[in-house]
Design an enzyme around this catalytic site. Structure first.
Site, PDB file in Angstrom:
ATOM      1  N   SER A  49     -84.971  72.302   1.915  1.00  0.00           N
ATOM      2  CA  SER A  49     -86.122  72.107   2.806  1.00  0.00           C
ATOM      3  C   SER A  49     -85.646  72.449   4.215  1.00  0.00           C
ATOM      4  CB  SER A  49     -86.586  70.650   2.751  1.00  0.00           C
ATOM      5  OG  SER A  49     -85.559  69.833   3.305  1.00  0.00           O
ATOM      6  N   ASP A  81     -87.793  75.602   0.875  1.00  0.00           N
ATOM      7  CA  ASP A  81     -88.803  74.661   0.402  1.00  0.00           C
ATOM      8  C   ASP A  81     -89.522  74.042   1.607  1.00  0.00           C
ATOM      9  OD1 ASP A  81     -90.091  73.043  -1.526  1.00  0.00           O
ATOM     10  OD2 ASP A  81     -88.600  71.443  -1.301  1.00  0.00           O
ATOM     11  N   HIS A  82     -90.823  73.908   1.529  1.00  0.00           N
ATOM     12  CA  HIS A  82     -91.621  73.261   2.583  1.00  0.00           C
ATOM     13  C   HIS A  82     -91.350  73.798   3.987  1.00  0.00           C
ATOM     14  CE1 HIS A  82     -93.613  70.272   0.092  1.00  0.00           C
ATOM     15  NE2 HIS A  82     -92.469  70.058  -0.515  1.00  0.00           N
ATOM     16  N   ASP A 103     -95.798  75.617   3.893  1.00  0.00           N
ATOM     17  CA  ASP A 103     -96.598  74.444   3.550  1.00  0.00           C
ATOM     18  C   ASP A 103     -97.610  74.150   4.654  1.00  0.00           C
ATOM     19  OD1 ASP A 103     -97.676  72.021   2.947  1.00  0.00           O
ATOM     20  OD2 ASP A 103     -95.782  70.944   2.815  1.00  0.00           O
ATOM     21  N   GLU A 133     -99.467  76.206  -0.549  1.00  0.00           N
ATOM     22  CA  GLU A 133     -99.895  74.925  -1.164  1.00  0.00           C
ATOM     23  C   GLU A 133    -101.340  74.600  -0.837  1.00  0.00           C
ATOM     24  OE1 GLU A 133     -97.171  71.618  -1.206  1.00  0.00           O
ATOM     25  OE2 GLU A 133     -98.792  70.174  -0.909  1.00  0.00           O
ATOM     26  N   HIS A 176     -94.609  62.845  -3.549  1.00  0.00           N
ATOM     27  CA  HIS A 176     -93.183  63.071  -3.276  1.00  0.00           C
ATOM     28  C   HIS A 176     -92.411  61.754  -3.151  1.00  0.00           C
ATOM     29  CE1 HIS A 176     -94.255  67.079  -1.274  1.00  0.00           C
ATOM     30  NE2 HIS A 176     -93.334  67.401  -2.149  1.00  0.00           N
ATOM     31  N   HIS A 204     -94.995  69.948  -7.325  1.00  0.00           N
ATOM     32  CA  HIS A 204     -94.043  69.248  -6.452  1.00  0.00           C
ATOM     33  C   HIS A 204     -93.970  67.782  -6.866  1.00  0.00           C
ATOM     34  CE1 HIS A 204     -93.138  72.071  -3.007  1.00  0.00           C
ATOM     35  NE2 HIS A 204     -93.906  72.788  -3.805  1.00  0.00           N
ATOM     36  N   GLY A 206     -91.545  66.317  -8.592  1.00  0.00           N
ATOM     37  CA  GLY A 206     -91.169  66.293 -10.012  1.00  0.00           C
ATOM     38  C   GLY A 206     -90.348  65.088 -10.446  1.00  0.00           C
ATOM     39  N   ASN A 228     -86.199  66.577  -6.288  1.00  0.00           N
ATOM     40  CA  ASN A 228     -85.251  66.241  -5.231  1.00  0.00           C
ATOM     41  C   ASN A 228     -84.825  64.772  -5.302  1.00  0.00           C
ATOM     42  OD1 ASN A 228     -83.672  66.341  -2.974  1.00  0.00           O
ATOM     43  ND2 ASN A 228     -85.284  66.843  -1.532  1.00  0.00           N
TER      44      ASN A 228
HETATM   45  O1  G3H Z   1     -90.215  69.956  -2.644  1.00  0.00           O
HETATM   46  C1  G3H Z   1     -89.538  69.118  -3.245  1.00  0.00           C
HETATM   47  C2  G3H Z   1     -90.146  68.228  -4.177  1.00  0.00           C
HETATM   48  O2  G3H Z   1     -91.488  68.339  -4.310  1.00  0.00           O
HETATM   49  C3  G3H Z   1     -89.400  67.124  -4.778  1.00  0.00           C
HETATM   50  O3  G3H Z   1     -90.156  65.973  -5.046  1.00  0.00           O
HETATM   51  O4  G3H Z   1     -88.481  64.355  -4.300  1.00  0.00           O
HETATM   52  O5  G3H Z   1     -90.397  63.620  -5.678  1.00  0.00           O
HETATM   53  O6  G3H Z   1     -88.596  65.006  -6.668  1.00  0.00           O
HETATM   54  P1  G3H Z   1     -89.365  64.660  -5.456  1.00  0.00           P
HETATM   55 ZN    ZN Z   2     -92.327  69.223  -2.380  1.00  0.00          ZN
END
Ligand code: G3H
Ligand code: ZN
Length: 279
Positions: A49, A81-82, A103, A133, A176, A204, A206, A228
C-alpha cells in the site's frame, strides 16, 4: 519471474480460481510470501500500500521486491495497493510496478471516474494495468463513521466504460482490517455485477472471511483476493513470542522464524483460493 496480472487474472478467470494479493512492508514478509508461492507452485501478487512502501523505503524496498520476483520460479506481479492519488500511481508506474490500484472509492462516482481515467491513460501508455474500486470497503480502525457502500451494477458498468480500467474491486459487504465482525457478503449483488461486467473482479478485506464464502465468491467471478491483516496478526504474534526469551538478541534469530509463520498463512490461502499448481 515477473508476470503481469493481466495474464494471471485472465487465466484465473477462465479456470475459476483466485490469485492471492499479499501485502508486504518488510524483508521477512516478502520472503515468506514468495517461499509459499514457490512451494505451492502458485501465481501470486506481491503488493504494497502507499503507507507500506513509504515506511519500507520507496525505490530501495521496491527494487528488493522486484529482485525477489525476478529470481523466483513462481509467477509474481508487483502491485501498488490502494494508491490514493495520481502522483502516487505515477511514481509506481515510473518505478516498475506492473499494476497499480487507484482507490477513488471515497469520492463521488464522477470524481472517481475522472481520477481513475487519468491513471489509466498514464499507466496504459506504459503497459501497466490498473485496478479501480466501486463501493466502499471500510477500515473500521481508520474510518470514523464506518459505512459500507455496496457497488451498484449499473455504476460498475459505467465506471468501466468511462475509465477503461482493467480490474474492478467491488464493495459487497466486505470490510478491511481486524475486528471486522463477521462481514456478510452480498452474493446476489455480486452475481448481478458479474452478469454485466466482463473484467476480472477483486475482493478486498480477504482476511477473516470463511473458506466457504471465499469459494462461493470465486465461483461468482472474483479472481483476485487481497490479504493483509492475517499476515500482520501472524507477524506480531510470532514476534511477541520470540521476544519473550530475552537471550534471543541477534536480529536474524529474532526475524528468521517469522518467514515460516508468514509462509504458513499464505500457503493456507493459496489452498483455499485454488491457485495451487496453476503455474
Ligand atoms: O488491500 C488490502 C486488503 O484489502 C486486505 O484486507 O487486511 O482485511 O486482509 P485485510
Ligand atoms: Zn484493500
Amino acid at each position: 519471474m515477473i508476470v503481469s496480472s493481466q495474464i494471471l487474472l485472465k487465466k484465473a478467470q477462465e479456470d475459476h480460481y483466485a490469485v492471492g494479493a499479499f501485502n508486504t512492508s518488510d524483508l521477512e514478509i516478502t520472503k515468506g510470501i514468495v517461499a509459499a508461492a514457490e512451494e505451492m507452485n502458485s501465481p501470486i501478487i506481491l503488493q504494497t500500500s502507499e503507507g507500506e512502501i513509504k515506511h519500507a523505503g520507496m525505490e530501495i524496498f521496491f527494487d528488493s521486491m522486484k529482485i525477489f520476483a525476478e529470481k523466483s520460479k513462481a509467477q509474481i506481479n508487483l502491485n501498488l495497493d490502494h494508491g490514493k492519488s495520481f502522483e502516487m500511481c505515477k511514481w509506481a508506474v515510473d518505478n516498475g510496478y506492473n499494476s497499480v490500484m487507484i482507490d477513488g472509492s471515497k469520492m463521488s462516482l464522477d470524481e472517481n471516474i475522472e481520477l481513475t481515467k487519468q491513471v489509466v491513460d498514464y499507466a496504459h501508455e506504459r503497459s501497466v494495468v490498473v485496478e479501480g474500486e466501486i463501493g466502499l470497503v471500510p477500515t473500521p480502525s481508520k474510518d470514523e463513521n464506518v459505512r459500507i457502500l455496496k457497488a451498484d451494477p449499473i455504476e460498475c458498468q459505467k465506471f468501466i466504460e468511462k475509465t477503461g480500467v482493467d480490474f474492478l474491486a467491488v464493495g459487497i459487504g466486505n470490510v478491511h482490517g481486524e475486528n471486522k465482525g463477521n462481514p456478510v457478503l452480498d452474493f446476489d449483488r455480486l452475481k448481478k455485477i458479474f452478469q454485466v461486467v466482463n473484467i476480472p473482479l477483486v475482493l478486498h478485506g480477504g482476511s477473516g472471511i470463511s473458506s466457504e464464502d471465499i469459494k462461493k465468491a470465486i465461483s461468482m467471478g472474483i479472481c483476485k483476493i487481497n490479504v493483509n491483516t492475517e499476515l500482520r496478526l501472524a507477524f506480531a504474534k510470532a514476534l511477541r513470542e520470540i521476544l519473550e526469551d530475552e537471550d534471543v538478541i541477534k536480529p536474524y534469530d529474532i526475524m528468521e522464524p517469522i518467514d515460516d509463520v508468514i509462509k504458513e498463512v499464505v500457503r493456507k490461502k493459496i489452498e483455499i483460493f485454488g491457485s495451487k499448481n496453476k503455474i
